[in-house]
Design an enzyme around this catalytic site. Structure first.
Site, PDB file in Angstrom:
ATOM      1  N   ARG A  43      -0.751 -12.463 -41.177  1.00 40.92           N
ATOM      2  CA  ARG A  43      -1.001 -13.562 -42.129  1.00 40.92           C
ATOM      3  C   ARG A  43      -1.072 -13.066 -43.562  1.00 40.92           C
ATOM      4  O   ARG A  43      -0.963 -13.852 -44.492  1.00 40.92           O
ATOM      5  CB  ARG A  43      -2.343 -14.229 -41.799  1.00 40.92           C
ATOM      6  CG  ARG A  43      -2.362 -14.937 -40.471  1.00 40.92           C
ATOM      7  CD  ARG A  43      -3.758 -15.437 -40.201  1.00 40.92           C
ATOM      8  NE  ARG A  43      -4.082 -16.526 -41.125  1.00 40.92           N
ATOM      9  CZ  ARG A  43      -4.036 -17.816 -40.784  1.00 40.92           C
ATOM     10  NH1 ARG A  43      -3.737 -18.151 -39.558  1.00 40.92           N
ATOM     11  NH2 ARG A  43      -4.334 -18.743 -41.646  1.00 40.92           N
ATOM     12  N   LYS A 142      -3.226  -8.387 -22.393  1.00 42.94           N
ATOM     13  CA  LYS A 142      -4.393  -9.002 -21.784  1.00 42.94           C
ATOM     14  C   LYS A 142      -5.418  -9.310 -22.868  1.00 42.94           C
ATOM     15  O   LYS A 142      -5.365  -8.677 -23.919  1.00 42.94           O
ATOM     16  CB  LYS A 142      -4.982  -8.088 -20.706  1.00 42.94           C
ATOM     17  CG  LYS A 142      -5.651  -6.809 -21.261  1.00 42.94           C
ATOM     18  CD  LYS A 142      -6.301  -6.037 -20.187  1.00 42.94           C
ATOM     19  CE  LYS A 142      -7.771  -6.367 -20.079  1.00 42.94           C
ATOM     20  NZ  LYS A 142      -8.618  -5.688 -21.097  1.00 42.94           N
ATOM     21  N   HIS A 172      -2.165  -1.713 -19.299  1.00 47.87           N
ATOM     22  CA  HIS A 172      -1.777  -0.374 -19.747  1.00 47.87           C
ATOM     23  C   HIS A 172      -2.195   0.716 -18.759  1.00 47.87           C
ATOM     24  O   HIS A 172      -1.682   1.822 -18.809  1.00 47.87           O
ATOM     25  CB  HIS A 172      -2.265  -0.096 -21.174  1.00 47.87           C
ATOM     26  CG  HIS A 172      -3.721   0.236 -21.294  1.00 47.87           C
ATOM     27  ND1 HIS A 172      -4.697  -0.712 -21.251  1.00 47.87           N
ATOM     28  CD2 HIS A 172      -4.360   1.410 -21.447  1.00 47.87           C
ATOM     29  CE1 HIS A 172      -5.872  -0.122 -21.390  1.00 47.87           C
ATOM     30  NE2 HIS A 172      -5.704   1.165 -21.502  1.00 47.87           N
ATOM     31  N   LYS A 176      -0.329   4.710 -17.340  1.00 51.12           N
ATOM     32  CA  LYS A 176      -0.957   6.038 -17.439  1.00 51.12           C
ATOM     33  C   LYS A 176      -0.211   7.022 -16.535  1.00 51.12           C
ATOM     34  O   LYS A 176       0.117   6.689 -15.392  1.00 51.12           O
ATOM     35  CB  LYS A 176      -2.427   5.968 -17.043  1.00 51.12           C
ATOM     36  CG  LYS A 176      -3.261   5.203 -18.074  1.00 51.12           C
ATOM     37  CD  LYS A 176      -4.732   5.450 -17.894  1.00 51.12           C
ATOM     38  CE  LYS A 176      -5.550   4.557 -18.822  1.00 51.12           C
ATOM     39  NZ  LYS A 176      -5.701   5.070 -20.182  1.00 51.12           N
ATOM     40  N   GLU A 210     -16.693   4.644 -19.322  1.00 46.37           N
ATOM     41  CA  GLU A 210     -16.451   4.878 -20.748  1.00 46.37           C
ATOM     42  C   GLU A 210     -17.756   5.304 -21.403  1.00 46.37           C
ATOM     43  O   GLU A 210     -18.826   4.834 -21.026  1.00 46.37           O
ATOM     44  CB  GLU A 210     -15.971   3.597 -21.426  1.00 46.37           C
ATOM     45  CG  GLU A 210     -14.653   3.085 -20.904  1.00 46.37           C
ATOM     46  CD  GLU A 210     -14.197   1.869 -21.694  1.00 46.37           C
ATOM     47  OE1 GLU A 210     -13.573   2.055 -22.735  1.00 46.37           O
ATOM     48  OE2 GLU A 210     -14.497   0.741 -21.269  1.00 46.37           O
ATOM     49  N   ASP A 229     -12.881  -7.929 -18.308  1.00 49.28           N
ATOM     50  CA  ASP A 229     -12.227  -6.961 -19.190  1.00 49.28           C
ATOM     51  C   ASP A 229     -11.591  -5.813 -18.405  1.00 49.28           C
ATOM     52  O   ASP A 229     -10.537  -5.316 -18.779  1.00 49.28           O
ATOM     53  CB  ASP A 229     -13.277  -6.398 -20.169  1.00 49.28           C
ATOM     54  CG  ASP A 229     -12.663  -5.588 -21.299  1.00 49.28           C
ATOM     55  OD1 ASP A 229     -11.599  -6.002 -21.809  1.00 49.28           O
ATOM     56  OD2 ASP A 229     -13.244  -4.549 -21.675  1.00 49.28           O
ATOM     57  N   HIS A 234      -7.399  -3.850 -14.705  1.00 44.03           N
ATOM     58  CA  HIS A 234      -7.180  -2.404 -14.526  1.00 44.03           C
ATOM     59  C   HIS A 234      -7.651  -1.897 -13.155  1.00 44.03           C
ATOM     60  O   HIS A 234      -6.918  -1.222 -12.451  1.00 44.03           O
ATOM     61  CB  HIS A 234      -7.905  -1.598 -15.604  1.00 44.03           C
ATOM     62  CG  HIS A 234      -7.554  -2.008 -17.006  1.00 44.03           C
ATOM     63  ND1 HIS A 234      -6.287  -2.373 -17.373  1.00 44.03           N
ATOM     64  CD2 HIS A 234      -8.299  -2.107 -18.140  1.00 44.03           C
ATOM     65  CE1 HIS A 234      -6.267  -2.681 -18.664  1.00 44.03           C
ATOM     66  NE2 HIS A 234      -7.486  -2.527 -19.147  1.00 44.03           N
ATOM     67  N   LYS A 334     -19.455   0.470 -19.753  1.00 44.48           N
ATOM     68  CA  LYS A 334     -19.479   1.073 -21.086  1.00 44.48           C
ATOM     69  C   LYS A 334     -20.788   1.824 -21.253  1.00 44.48           C
ATOM     70  O   LYS A 334     -21.762   1.553 -20.574  1.00 44.48           O
ATOM     71  CB  LYS A 334     -19.353  -0.022 -22.142  1.00 44.48           C
ATOM     72  CG  LYS A 334     -17.995  -0.733 -22.059  1.00 44.48           C
ATOM     73  CD  LYS A 334     -17.571  -1.296 -23.377  1.00 44.48           C
ATOM     74  CE  LYS A 334     -16.236  -2.002 -23.303  1.00 44.48           C
ATOM     75  NZ  LYS A 334     -15.077  -1.094 -23.336  1.00 44.48           N
TER      76      LYS A 334
HETATM   77  C1  BG6 Z   1      -9.045  -2.311 -22.483  1.00 48.79           C
HETATM   78  C2  BG6 Z   1     -10.398  -2.957 -22.561  1.00 48.79           C
HETATM   79  O1  BG6 Z   1      -8.173  -3.093 -21.707  1.00 48.79           O
HETATM   80  O2  BG6 Z   1      -9.173  -1.025 -21.883  1.00 48.79           O
HETATM   81  C3  BG6 Z   1     -11.364  -2.085 -23.334  1.00 48.79           C
HETATM   82  O3  BG6 Z   1     -10.285  -4.216 -23.196  1.00 48.79           O
HETATM   83  C4  BG6 Z   1     -11.395  -0.689 -22.757  1.00 48.79           C
HETATM   84  O4  BG6 Z   1     -12.670  -2.642 -23.342  1.00 48.79           O
HETATM   85  C5  BG6 Z   1      -9.993  -0.129 -22.612  1.00 48.79           C
HETATM   86  O5  BG6 Z   1     -12.161   0.124 -23.627  1.00 48.79           O
HETATM   87  C6  BG6 Z   1     -10.009   1.187 -21.858  1.00 48.79           C
HETATM   88  O6  BG6 Z   1      -8.729   1.765 -21.937  1.00 48.79           O
HETATM   89  P1  BG6 Z   1      -8.567   3.347 -21.858  1.00 48.79           P
HETATM   90  O7  BG6 Z   1      -7.098   3.546 -21.790  1.00 48.79           O
HETATM   91  O8  BG6 Z   1      -9.188   3.893 -23.102  1.00 48.79           O
HETATM   92  O9  BG6 Z   1      -9.290   3.771 -20.632  1.00 48.79           O
END
Ligand code: BG6
Length: 484
Positions: A43, A142, A172, A176, A210, A229, A234, A334
């Site tokens: 924007r 996502k 994603h 990996k 994490e 999330d 994942h 987290k």
């Molecule tokens: C994302 C989540 O899809 O994946 C995040 O929204 C998360 O909250 C992240 O931190 C983790 O990805 P990676 O590749 O760092 O493990």
């Protein structure tokens, strides 16, 4: 091959943190087709030059080895352009169409890295501006919805404009390298297949831990939580990769069909299981890497009385012949004790003991996703210290470190996925029916939580989550890999 990559959300967090660095790596590795253009959409009123400078500045936050030098950046920057757009204004799509028409490329990738609320609008507007022809591919980030109904609504809106083979839904984790190697381990080697079943495997544990908290994303996370999330996408994709049957070939639909079967076989939730087999937690203040960190409720954008979960541990089963009765544990959170994503396959102990070994010791295969990337096979052996008592066994570990073996210049998840989109390979992308099935399975948990006054259990930041997660697995007579 020539391409245009249109990046909606071109000045957003994902573009800075993941997409631009990944595109640069592909450029540096020489895998990004040379005849390409990357068009950031945002924007702000930016010239191409200003956009390039912003990206240049952001690269300073990227780890040193992945940062471009001046010469490299100058060459990379030549691919970058910027188009200012208000995504709700048809006239702005007409301008985008004119920009694209100036160069008739083989492929046009529309990467929608915006708030999900805009997905439908973007697709409809692309359609109206006649930007949905056969050479167009659309990439959706996502979260695709926040429940089954909203996920379906988005998928239906996108499918009104694009055919399924044009739609690339990103998870994603599938990009990996460790996940590619899991497929290679399972379907490129015959060694483990006879063992990969209920007769030989006691349990499987999927952990995505994490150290980071919610960072700047408190407002988003408040309405999302760890189940939506991380688990719905994942973790369930990892569970599919570990639990699926061998596909008939390596085509995208053959792989997705098998993943879908796993999702459909997940044990339906009974009320008792929702209470006992799903643990939710939320981080309180604590210590990470020697520094004090805030509680989730004190993070920016978070409600001080928040009931949002930052941790989930659950137990499920895949109800089919291969896996009946084998517990699959999923755990993610987290502000945990470390950054550690891995899948642990615990084999059954020997049926009869002729050596002295600790009770419960058995073979274990660990698939490390990050920060380590590789395999560990735990075997029983007689070590030096056993000279005086040759009857005693202790565990030893065989390590296959893929970073060392294949070098640190390996292809990262986003780099791999972006190249796959440009090349039109759908194998590592999620089909709508997989997504819907995953939502169908998590919804009873969300419903149960809505009516559960207990809320998430607090855990101190820097730990492995609430102790209830250990109690849950202990009920089956097992423990998390780091506990035993
Ligand atoms: C994302 C989540 O899809 O994946 C995040 O929204 C998360 O909250 C992240 O931190 C983790 O990805 P990676 O590749 O760092 O493990």
């Amino acid at each position: 091959m020539s391409f245009d990559l249109v990046l909606f959300g071109g000045t957003g967090d994902l573009a800075w943190r993941k997409l631009m660095p990944a595109l640069f790596q592909a450029f540096r590795h020489g895998t990004l087709p040379a005849d390409g253009r990357i068009i950031g959409i945002g924007r702000d009123d930016l010239s191409a030059e200003q956009y390039r400078s912003l990206i240049r500045a952001r690269f300073d936050k990227v780890e040193l080895a992945k940062r471009p030098n001046e010469e490299e950046f100058t060459r990379f920057a030549a691919l970058l352009e910027f188009v200012r757009m208000d995504l709700t204004r048809p006239a702005d799509y007409a301008r985008l169409a004119a920009t694209l028409a100036a160069r008739q490329t083989d492929t046009v990738v529309m990467y929608v890295a915006t708030a999900p609320a805009l997905f439908t609008t973007v697709c409809e507007q692309l359609d109206k501006a006649a930007l949905n022809n056969a050479k167009t591919r659309i990439v959706l980030e996502k979260p695709l919805g926040h429940d089954l109904a909203s996920n379906r609504a988005i998928n239906e809106a996108v499918r009104r404009v694009f055919s399924e083979k044009q739609i690339f839904r990103i998870d994603h984790y599938l990009g990996k390298p460790a996940v590619q190697n899991l497929f290679a381990l399972r379907f490129g080697n015959a060694l483990f297949e006879p063992l990969w079943r209920r007769e030989h495997i006691a349990n499987i544990q999927i952990t995505i831990a994490e150290e980071l908290g919610v960072e700047q994303r408190g407002a988003f996370y408040e309405t999302t939580g760890a189940l939506r999330d991380m688990v719905q996408n994942h973790a369930l994709q990892l569970l599919c990769a570990i639990g699926m049957e061998p596909p008939i070939n390596s085509h995208a639909d053959a792989i997705r069909d098998e993943k879908l079967k796993v999702l459909r076989s997940l044990k339906p939730w009974a009320t008792e299981a929702l209470t006992q087999d799903v643990i939710r937690g939320q981080y309180a203040s604590g210590t990470i890497a020697g520094s004090a960190v805030n509680a989730y409720r004190d993070e920016t954008g978070v409600n001080p009385g928040s009931q949002t979960e930052t941790f989930v541990a659950l137990r499920t089963e895949i109800s089919n012949w291969r896996w009946a009765g084998v517990p699959f544990y999923i755990r993610t959170g987290k502000r945990l004790a470390g950054r550690d994503a891995r899948i642990v396959v615990n084999f059954r102990p020997t049926p009869h003991a002729i050596f002295n070994s600790q009770i419960g010791m058995a073979n274990r295969l660990v698939i490390n996703l990050q920060p380590k990337d590789g395999l560990e096979l735990h075997l029983m052996a007689q070590g030096q210290s056993n000279r005086r008592n040759s009857q005693t066994l202790s565990p030893v570990q065989l390590d296959l470190d893929f970073d060392k073996r294949f070098g640190s210049e390996r292809v990262g998840a986003y780099e791999r996925l972006l190249l796959d989109v440009i090349d039109g390979r759908l194998n590592l992308f999620v089909r709508s029916d997989e997504q819907e099935e995953a939502w169908r399975w998590v919804e009873p948990i969300l419903e149960h939580w809505k009516n559960d006054p207990q809320g998430p259990r607090l855990y101190a930041a820097g730990t492995w989550g609430p102790s209830a997660a250990s109690a849950m697995i202990a009920r089956d007579g097992f423990c998390w890999a780091e506990e035993c």
